[in-house]
Design a protein around this motif. Structure first.
Motif, PDB file in Angstrom:
ATOM      1  N   CYS A   1      12.683  -5.220 -33.361  1.00 33.51           N
ATOM      2  CA  CYS A   1      13.387  -3.968 -33.106  1.00 33.51           C
ATOM      3  C   CYS A   1      12.673  -2.784 -33.743  1.00 33.51           C
ATOM      4  O   CYS A   1      11.716  -2.934 -34.509  1.00 33.51           O
ATOM      5  CB  CYS A   1      14.818  -4.036 -33.649  1.00 33.51           C
ATOM      6  SG  CYS A   1      14.952  -3.661 -35.429  1.00 33.51           S
ATOM      7  N   GLU A   2      13.160  -1.618 -33.432  1.00 31.64           N
ATOM      8  CA  GLU A   2      12.860  -0.384 -34.153  1.00 31.64           C
ATOM      9  C   GLU A   2      14.178   0.165 -34.665  1.00 31.64           C
ATOM     10  O   GLU A   2      15.189   0.129 -33.957  1.00 31.64           O
ATOM     11  CB  GLU A   2      12.198   0.636 -33.224  1.00 31.64           C
ATOM     12  CG  GLU A   2      11.998   2.007 -33.845  1.00 31.64           C
ATOM     13  CD  GLU A   2      11.512   3.046 -32.849  1.00 31.64           C
ATOM     14  OE1 GLU A   2      11.590   4.257 -33.160  1.00 31.64           O
ATOM     15  OE2 GLU A   2      11.068   2.658 -31.745  1.00 31.64           O
ATOM     16  N   ILE A   3      14.196   0.664 -35.906  1.00 32.24           N
ATOM     17  CA  ILE A   3      15.367   1.360 -36.425  1.00 32.24           C
ATOM     18  C   ILE A   3      15.151   2.846 -36.163  1.00 32.24           C
ATOM     19  O   ILE A   3      14.157   3.429 -36.606  1.00 32.24           O
ATOM     20  CB  ILE A   3      15.559   1.095 -37.930  1.00 32.24           C
ATOM     21  CG1 ILE A   3      15.754  -0.406 -38.183  1.00 32.24           C
ATOM     22  CG2 ILE A   3      16.748   1.888 -38.468  1.00 32.24           C
ATOM     23  CD1 ILE A   3      16.996  -1.005 -37.546  1.00 32.24           C
ATOM     24  N   THR A   4      16.081   3.467 -35.458  1.00 29.38           N
ATOM     25  CA  THR A   4      15.865   4.854 -35.054  1.00 29.38           C
ATOM     26  C   THR A   4      17.189   5.544 -34.786  1.00 29.38           C
ATOM     27  O   THR A   4      18.098   4.964 -34.198  1.00 29.38           O
ATOM     28  CB  THR A   4      14.969   4.914 -33.808  1.00 29.38           C
ATOM     29  OG1 THR A   4      14.801   6.263 -33.404  1.00 29.38           O
ATOM     30  CG2 THR A   4      15.566   4.111 -32.648  1.00 29.38           C
ATOM     31  N   GLY A   5      17.296   6.778 -35.246  1.00 34.03           N
ATOM     32  CA  GLY A   5      18.517   7.535 -35.058  1.00 34.03           C
ATOM     33  C   GLY A   5      19.491   7.269 -36.174  1.00 34.03           C
ATOM     34  O   GLY A   5      19.862   6.117 -36.447  1.00 34.03           O
TER      35      GLY A   5
END
Length: 782
Positions: free
Chosen positions: A710-714
């Motif tokens: 995943c990417e952690i974003t926001g």
């Protein structure tokens, strides 16, 4: 924003993003070259008075665990954020390769909004099997959740309340799609695309506007209840890649915006690849179109024959073409629908006019888009005065009555620039509570001056005005025949990158999210990376006299992370820069700057790689998302790692107690050495560069780690600071298209299950919004 890994899905090739390759031919001295010069000559950062030491330049699958001669910084401190947190008291989350969302002990996390969730009455629950009716997808949560903003409501849900912390609206981006999971058997192979599949993908792009509230077990509002979204709220809506949007500002009605869809050049359809966000002081969302250029089919070998040399030059600078998802390759079942797919072909039809085809369609993308989250009838507007490039975020500095507003933006591509838009209108406090919010946007966002940053080696900088006169003067001073001759100011706004090239702006290492520290009014930008790998130019040992001071090879133990010694070298881990406007005036044309933090692996060479002294409690790679809490003053740093630390941990979010520009200390420059990441010989080099003192584990700490792939974003909080919303993007993205019929081979099962857990039932992974609260009801991060 999204990582460099991409799948070739059967016959459908998903191409690498332009951001990873870069299209800037400029030879202007880049930012890290200036870092070298400045840090070689003077002390760059000093230890802050508060003891914060900063580097030179902190459900299923949701778990709690455990004095120099530099120019002076801006002289007058802004008011400190209310009750700022000065020491991080939570226990750092350890690095993790588990398929779960992990937060510190004392915190809880729940998934509240997933890809496919229905947001309108009558829309059935998402099967997550690729069999849902494509006609419902414009009333479902989009894919690849990204930047997010919160807009408060009163407890009754009837009116805007800027302090509302029990009920509000989340407006969030859906950057792109992981197409293999959207269809029953993955993307259908072939040279053409299946219409129903493309319809899903188009609808899953864009923006969600969805009401959230605390509720009881029956789904009714309850201020003591748990957070959830309201499926049947009249405030819910989707803005997709097919939604009508107005062109506003200097390009409205311009010949360059004319298409078959809008022969007068005043409208377009859709917003694309929305990444970072911003919010206005009058309560609207500012969503940013990032990697839009690759969505259009434009075979240059044939289309160039029908283009002028000037057009070709601009198209190449922006990288228009690629046909990323093949949306142009649909034969509609009903001929009347064919235009929905023909619009993705940005080519000239011989003998036709611009009003007969979509030769100009790419010109209608690459903008900041304003959306009113409180009014479902308000038509979104593309604000063309703010320039056209790969917008990553759009963040505003603290408003001052009687002064213009300033909005800061990064162009997320290697070797591109940092921008500022300064409104012509000066701020009036009455506008904060206006009900016609889009009209207020017209006032502040359609007229003003766009600037680009030039960083000087002595720690000062200049905002260069992107005006026709300034560009023409720069071109005349350069001598010879300009590579691109601008026709007028609208041409300058349309081809912002070319104008910034001509002005001699400083090339940066993929400027991504910006953020304003409300306690100091300093502006921060993440520089995600500039590593050299297959097909991509990055930092080399022979060009580190530029804006990136570090050259090294990313190692995984004793093994290079790439297939050859030349892969994943350069600025693999990224860094964060910060700027202070002169006299803290957002309209100033000069600023001071330094580098705030270097990403690194904890056991890497402290003299050449781990310049911020990171430990296992706070090491990170490739900073991307960035946000300052106005409630606590904490900086929240999110990562989009596509390789540097993925052998040790999934992507993460860290909390940091930030200082201010000029608060650190320098170390001596280091000669070349063979010490590198993990102290494995690989030719690390730091040319004429000084670095700052180490951070501490009390001021920079890992707060969460996400699931696999995943990417952690926001990230955003409620106004009381007691609820945080964080987005998880594309878990399981590395799953190949061929694996879709065999769920056990998915690289992630999150959030339905945890891959690797005993008895876990395989499930298609989903992007999702997670709500985080502290079990004692306190402020997040305290």
């Amino acid at each position: 924003m999204n990582g460099i890994t991409r799948r070739e899905l059967m016959s459908l090739e998903i191409t690498a993003d332009i951001e990873q390759v870069g299209t800037n031919p400029s030879t202007t001295e880049n930012f890290m070259s200036l870092v070298h010069k400045r840090m070689d000559r003077r002390q760059m950062l000093r230890v802050s008075g508060g003891g914060v030491t900063l580097a030179a330049i902190g459900s299923m699958g949701l778990t709690a665990c455990g004095s120099d001669s530099s120019p002076a910084p801006a002289p007058t401190p802004a008011p400190v954020a209310p009750q700022p947190i000065t020491t991080l008291n939570f226990s750092a989350v350890s690095k993790s390769l588990a398929d779960r969302f992990i937060v510190p002990t004392g915190y809880t996390a729940r998934v509240v909004y997933r890809t496919g969730d229905p947001i309108a009455a009558g829309v059935p629950a998402y099967t997550n099997a690729g069999t849902d009716d494509p006609a419902t997808y414009d009333r479902r949560a989009g894919d690849c959740h990204d930047g997010v903003e919160y807009y408060g409501l009163n407890d009754a849900g009837t009116a805007r309340d800027v302090n509302g912390s029990n009920r509000g609206i989340l407006a969030m981006n859906h950057e792109y799609v992981v197409p293999q999971f959207l269809h029953q058997n993955g993307v259908t192979a072939g040279t053409t695309r299946v219409q129903a599949e493309v319809d899903r993908e188009i609808a899953m792009h864009g923006v969600s506007v969805v009401e959230m509230m605390k509720q009881n077990a029956s789904g009714a509002f309850d201020a003591t209840g748990t957070w959830g979204y309201v499926q049947n709220s009249a405030r819910n809506r989707r803005i997709t890649a097919a939604t009508p949007i107005e062109i506003s500002g200097p390009l409205r009605g311009n010949a360059a915006m004319v298409t078959k869809y809008s022969p007068t050049g005043v409208r377009t359809r859709g917003t694309l690849n929305n990444c970072g966000t911003g919010t206005s002081f009058w309560g609207t969302l500012l969503t940013c179109e990032e990697n839009w250029a690759g969505y259009f089919l434009r075979p240059s070998a044939t289309d160039n024959l029908n283009r002028s040399a000037k057009e070709i030059f601009a198209l190449q600078r922006y990288g228009v073409g690629g046909d990323r998802y093949g949306w142009s390759r649909v034969t509609a079942a009903n001929a009347a629908d064919q235009d929905n797919y023909a619009r993705w072909t940005a080519t000239v039809t011989p003998g036709a006019t611009a009003a007969d085809d979509y030769r100009n369609v790419a010109n209608t993308f690459g903008w900041v888009v304003e959306i009113d989250p409180y009014d479902v009838t308000a038509v979104p507007k593309k604000r063309t005065a703010m320039g056209r490039f790969a917008h990553e975020a759009c963040v505003a500095n603290t408003p001052v009555v009687g002064q213009p507003l300033a909005f800061y933006m990064g162009d997320d591509s290697r070797g591109d620039y940092i921008y500022k838009f300064v409104s012509e209108a000066v701020w009036s406090a009455d506008d904060a509570n206006a009900t016609n919010r889009m009209a207020i946007g017209d006032k502040y966002l359609d007229r003003g001056t766009l600037y680009v940053a030039k960083f000087n080696a002595d720690g000062t900088g200049t905002w260069l005005p992107i005006t026709l006169a300034a560009v023409q003067a720069a071109q005349a001073a350069a001598g010879g025949t300009p590579a691109y001759v601008f026709a007028d100011q609208a041409d300058v706004q349309l081809n912002t990158r070319l104008a910034a090239d001509a002005l001699g702006a400083t090339p940066m290492d993929r400027p991504e999210w910006g953020a304003v520290n409300y306690a100091t009014r300093d502006i921060y930008f993440t520089m995600t990376e500039a590593n050299a790998s297959a097909g991509r130019t990055g930092r080399r040992a022979d060009n580190i006299d530029g804006a990136n001071p570090r050259f090294y090879q990313d190692q995984r133990g004793a093994t290079p992370s790439g297939a050859a010694a030349t892969t994943n070298t350069g600025n693999t881990f990224g860094h964060i820069v910060r700027m202070a406007e002169t006299n803290q005036n957002a309209g100033s044309t000069t600023f001071n700057w330094d580098v705030f933090l270097f990403g690194a692996q904890a056991d890497s060479d402290p003299a050449r790689v781990n310049l911020s002294g990171l430990t296992s409690a706070n090491d990170f790679a490739r900073p991307d998302g960035l946000w300052f809490s106005p409630n606590t003053g904490l900086a929240w740093i999110q990562t989009d790692d596509s390789g540097a630390l993925l052998d040790q941990t999934n992507c993460m979010m860290l909390a940091c107690v930030a200082g201010r520009v000029g608060d650190g200390q320098v170390l001596a420059a280091q000669p070349a050495s063979t010490a590198a990441v993990g102290s494995t010989p690989a030719g690390a080099q730091l040319a004429a560069t000084r670095v700052g003192r180490q951070v501490t584990e009390s001021t920079l700490k890992r707060f969460l780690v996400g699931p696999l792939d995943c990417e952690i974003t926001g990230v955003i909080e409620t106004p009381d600071g007691r609820t945080m919303f964080v987005n998880v993007q594309h878990p399981g993205e590395d799953t190949p298209n061929a694996a879709i019929p065999t769920p056990a081979s998915y690289t992630s099962f999150w959030p339905t299950a945890e891959k690797g857990a005993a008895g876990a039932t395989p499930a298609r992974p989903l992007s999702a919004t997670v709500v985080i609260t502290k079990t004692d009801g306190g402020r997040i991060g305290s």
